[in-house]
Motif scaffolding. Sequence first.
Motif, PDB file in Angstrom:
ATOM      1  N   GLN A  89       0.843  -1.187   0.000  1.00  0.00           N
ATOM      2  CA  GLN A  89       0.000   0.000   0.000  1.00  0.00           C
ATOM      3  C   GLN A  89       0.884   1.245   0.000  1.00  0.00           C
ATOM      4  N   VAL A  90       0.463   2.242  -0.808  1.00  0.00           N
ATOM      5  CA  VAL A  90       1.148   3.536  -0.830  1.00  0.00           C
ATOM      6  C   VAL A  90       0.120   4.631  -0.558  1.00  0.00           C
ATOM      7  N   SER A 114       9.055   5.188  -7.757  1.00  0.00           N
ATOM      8  CA  SER A 114       9.947   5.528  -6.656  1.00  0.00           C
ATOM      9  C   SER A 114       9.845   4.543  -5.492  1.00  0.00           C
ATOM     10  N   ALA A 115      10.921   4.522  -4.707  1.00  0.00           N
ATOM     11  CA  ALA A 115      11.002   3.632  -3.552  1.00  0.00           C
ATOM     12  C   ALA A 115      10.300   4.239  -2.349  1.00  0.00           C
ATOM     13  N   ARG A 116       9.991   3.375  -1.377  1.00  0.00           N
ATOM     14  CA  ARG A 116       9.376   3.782  -0.123  1.00  0.00           C
ATOM     15  C   ARG A 116      10.166   3.204   1.048  1.00  0.00           C
ATOM     16  N   GLU A 117       9.982   3.783   2.224  1.00  0.00           N
ATOM     17  CA  GLU A 117      10.699   3.325   3.410  1.00  0.00           C
ATOM     18  C   GLU A 117      10.424   1.848   3.679  1.00  0.00           C
ATOM     19  N   SER A 118       9.207   1.399   3.443  1.00  0.00           N
ATOM     20  CA  SER A 118       8.848   0.000   3.695  1.00  0.00           C
ATOM     21  C   SER A 118       9.709  -0.967   2.896  1.00  0.00           C
ATOM     22  N   PRO A 261       1.001   5.273   9.557  1.00  0.00           N
ATOM     23  CA  PRO A 261       1.552   6.453   8.885  1.00  0.00           C
ATOM     24  C   PRO A 261       3.051   6.574   9.160  1.00  0.00           C
ATOM     25  N   SER A 262       3.795   6.965   8.149  1.00  0.00           N
ATOM     26  CA  SER A 262       5.214   7.245   8.335  1.00  0.00           C
ATOM     27  C   SER A 262       5.413   8.754   8.479  1.00  0.00           C
ATOM     28  N   ARG A 263       6.651   9.183   8.602  1.00  0.00           N
ATOM     29  CA  ARG A 263       6.919  10.618   8.703  1.00  0.00           C
ATOM     30  C   ARG A 263       7.126  11.254   7.336  1.00  0.00           C
ATOM     31  N   PHE A 264       6.913  10.480   6.270  1.00  0.00           N
ATOM     32  CA  PHE A 264       7.121  10.983   4.913  1.00  0.00           C
ATOM     33  C   PHE A 264       5.786  11.292   4.239  1.00  0.00           C
ATOM     34  N   ARG A 265       5.822  12.243   3.327  1.00  0.00           N
ATOM     35  CA  ARG A 265       4.643  12.621   2.535  1.00  0.00           C
ATOM     36  C   ARG A 265       5.025  12.709   1.063  1.00  0.00           C
ATOM     37  N   ASP A 266       4.028  12.498   0.193  1.00  0.00           N
ATOM     38  CA  ASP A 266       4.306  12.662  -1.229  1.00  0.00           C
ATOM     39  C   ASP A 266       4.190  14.133  -1.611  1.00  0.00           C
ATOM     40  N   ARG A 267       4.360  14.420  -2.894  1.00  0.00           N
ATOM     41  CA  ARG A 267       4.344  15.812  -3.358  1.00  0.00           C
ATOM     42  C   ARG A 267       3.003  16.489  -3.114  1.00  0.00           C
ATOM     43  N   GLY A 268       1.949  15.699  -3.054  1.00  0.00           N
ATOM     44  CA  GLY A 268       0.631  16.266  -2.815  1.00  0.00           C
ATOM     45  C   GLY A 268       0.306  16.439  -1.342  1.00  0.00           C
ATOM     46  N   GLY A 269       1.247  16.082  -0.469  1.00  0.00           N
ATOM     47  CA  GLY A 269       1.031  16.211   0.964  1.00  0.00           C
ATOM     48  C   GLY A 269       0.404  15.006   1.603  1.00  0.00           C
ATOM     49  N   ASN A 270       0.162  13.942   0.833  1.00  0.00           N
ATOM     50  CA  ASN A 270      -0.435  12.723   1.388  1.00  0.00           C
ATOM     51  C   ASN A 270       0.605  11.940   2.188  1.00  0.00           C
ATOM     52  N   VAL A 271       0.199  11.459   3.349  1.00  0.00           N
ATOM     53  CA  VAL A 271       1.109  10.706   4.203  1.00  0.00           C
ATOM     54  C   VAL A 271       1.407   9.351   3.573  1.00  0.00           C
ATOM     55  N   THR A 272       2.689   8.987   3.561  1.00  0.00           N
ATOM     56  CA  THR A 272       3.101   7.686   3.058  1.00  0.00           C
ATOM     57  C   THR A 272       2.911   6.628   4.129  1.00  0.00           C
ATOM     58  N   PRO A 273       2.165   5.570   3.863  1.00  0.00           N
ATOM     59  CA  PRO A 273       2.020   4.510   4.875  1.00  0.00           C
ATOM     60  C   PRO A 273       3.303   3.687   4.986  1.00  0.00           C
ATOM     61  N   TYR A 274       3.569   3.210   6.191  1.00  0.00           N
ATOM     62  CA  TYR A 274       4.701   2.323   6.427  1.00  0.00           C
ATOM     63  C   TYR A 274       4.167   0.925   6.707  1.00  0.00           C
ATOM     64  N   THR A 275       4.599  -0.034   5.911  1.00  0.00           N
ATOM     65  CA  THR A 275       4.177  -1.421   6.068  1.00  0.00           C
ATOM     66  C   THR A 275       5.269  -2.180   6.799  1.00  0.00           C
ATOM     67  N   SER A 276       4.969  -2.673   7.986  1.00  0.00           N
ATOM     68  CA  SER A 276       5.953  -3.390   8.786  1.00  0.00           C
ATOM     69  C   SER A 276       5.876  -4.883   8.492  1.00  0.00           C
ATOM     70  N   TRP A 323       2.997 -14.688  -5.141  1.00  0.00           N
ATOM     71  CA  TRP A 323       2.547 -13.324  -4.865  1.00  0.00           C
ATOM     72  C   TRP A 323       2.314 -13.203  -3.366  1.00  0.00           C
ATOM     73  N   VAL A 324       2.881 -12.165  -2.763  1.00  0.00           N
ATOM     74  CA  VAL A 324       2.678 -11.875  -1.343  1.00  0.00           C
ATOM     75  C   VAL A 324       1.955 -10.547  -1.247  1.00  0.00           C
ATOM     76  N   VAL A 325       0.721 -10.586  -0.799  1.00  0.00           N
ATOM     77  CA  VAL A 325      -0.117  -9.398  -0.711  1.00  0.00           C
ATOM     78  C   VAL A 325      -0.074  -8.912   0.735  1.00  0.00           C
ATOM     79  N   LEU A 326       0.597  -7.784   0.964  1.00  0.00           N
ATOM     80  CA  LEU A 326       0.761  -7.232   2.308  1.00  0.00           C
ATOM     81  C   LEU A 326      -0.441  -6.357   2.614  1.00  0.00           C
ATOM     82  N   LYS A 327      -1.279  -6.831   3.520  1.00  0.00           N
ATOM     83  CA  LYS A 327      -2.560  -6.181   3.798  1.00  0.00           C
ATOM     84  C   LYS A 327      -2.634  -5.743   5.260  1.00  0.00           C
ATOM     85  N   GLY A 328      -3.036  -4.505   5.489  1.00  0.00           N
ATOM     86  CA  GLY A 328      -3.169  -3.988   6.851  1.00  0.00           C
ATOM     87  C   GLY A 328      -4.210  -4.766   7.633  1.00  0.00           C
ATOM     88  N   ARG A 329      -3.902  -5.034   8.897  1.00  0.00           N
ATOM     89  CA  ARG A 329      -4.834  -5.807   9.715  1.00  0.00           C
ATOM     90  C   ARG A 329      -5.646  -4.873  10.630  1.00  0.00           C
TER      91      ARG A 329
END
Length: 329
Positions: A89-90, A114-118, A261-276, A323-329
Amino acid sequence: MRVRRGSGRTGAAVAAVMCAAMTAGLSSCSGTGPAPATSVPPSPPGRGVSPFTGLPAALAPVLAVKIDNVRPARPHTGLGAADIVYVEQVESGQTRLLAVYSSRLPSRVGPVRSARESDLELLRQFGRPALAYSGEQSALRPLIDAAPLFALAPRDAPRAYARGQDRPAPHNLYVRPERVLAAAPRADAAKDIGFRFGAEPPGGRRVNEHTVRYPAARFTFTWSATGDRWLVAMDGSPARGTDGERAAARTVVVQDVDVRPSRFRDRGGNVTPYTSTVGSGTALVLRDGRSHDARWSRPSADGATTFTTPAGEPLTFAPGQVWVVLKGR
């Protein structure tokens, strides 16, 4: 860890290594997919079995590619040759794909984004792989520089990337895997990341279709008994590659993870989710037309991710693409 172009193994040498893995009916160097398998084939002399697919393959360097997945980015190129496809998820509830290659290399993969912290945590279980991606926001760059991987954006390997003419930017950047791996001659080869392959486990529930929903995206996996695989649909439409082939997996893992939520945002100001992906939790494993309840465990970022039955027995996957589907619980 960053690397620069112009040292070590050439693209031709990398191609030779990869093509060595494409005998015994697995595929050709064009990147077309292998025929579905129902059991683990025997390993030819001098060859190993891929820890990512359970199929015979040379233990070649690992390349991960971050792939765009909004509607204008489809159809994808080269996805069918991946050993593993992760769904993440992004921003704005959308998804992107992280495709992992080792057994086979297609001539081109994309569109690359682009890459993400996750990604950094997820990839640590692969040792020091190469990562192909279009770039990152400036605040994330120090974390990428410090990560145990070979980060290869277009600025690091310019000959490996090209813009296509089939669609508008930013959905038209493609990478040539041979060239990007030539810029990472010390990338680690495939190793055990916890997957186990073998005969179908007992039990489970017969299922013909399973849908995974994100806030602004959905994936449906439909069992094809004739093809012995799960056909992939994205946002209600069959997923096909630019070669016309249907996206499909032998095994689908729906892994329940923490998404915050992570501490990063995209250009539109949307918070980047962090998937652990470190920790433990429940999962659903789809193989051979059945679903199996599972548990996953990854005690540390450097450790493997194991999947077991609720009773604690190893849960085997069907040999082939996972396929590994990483889904928020």
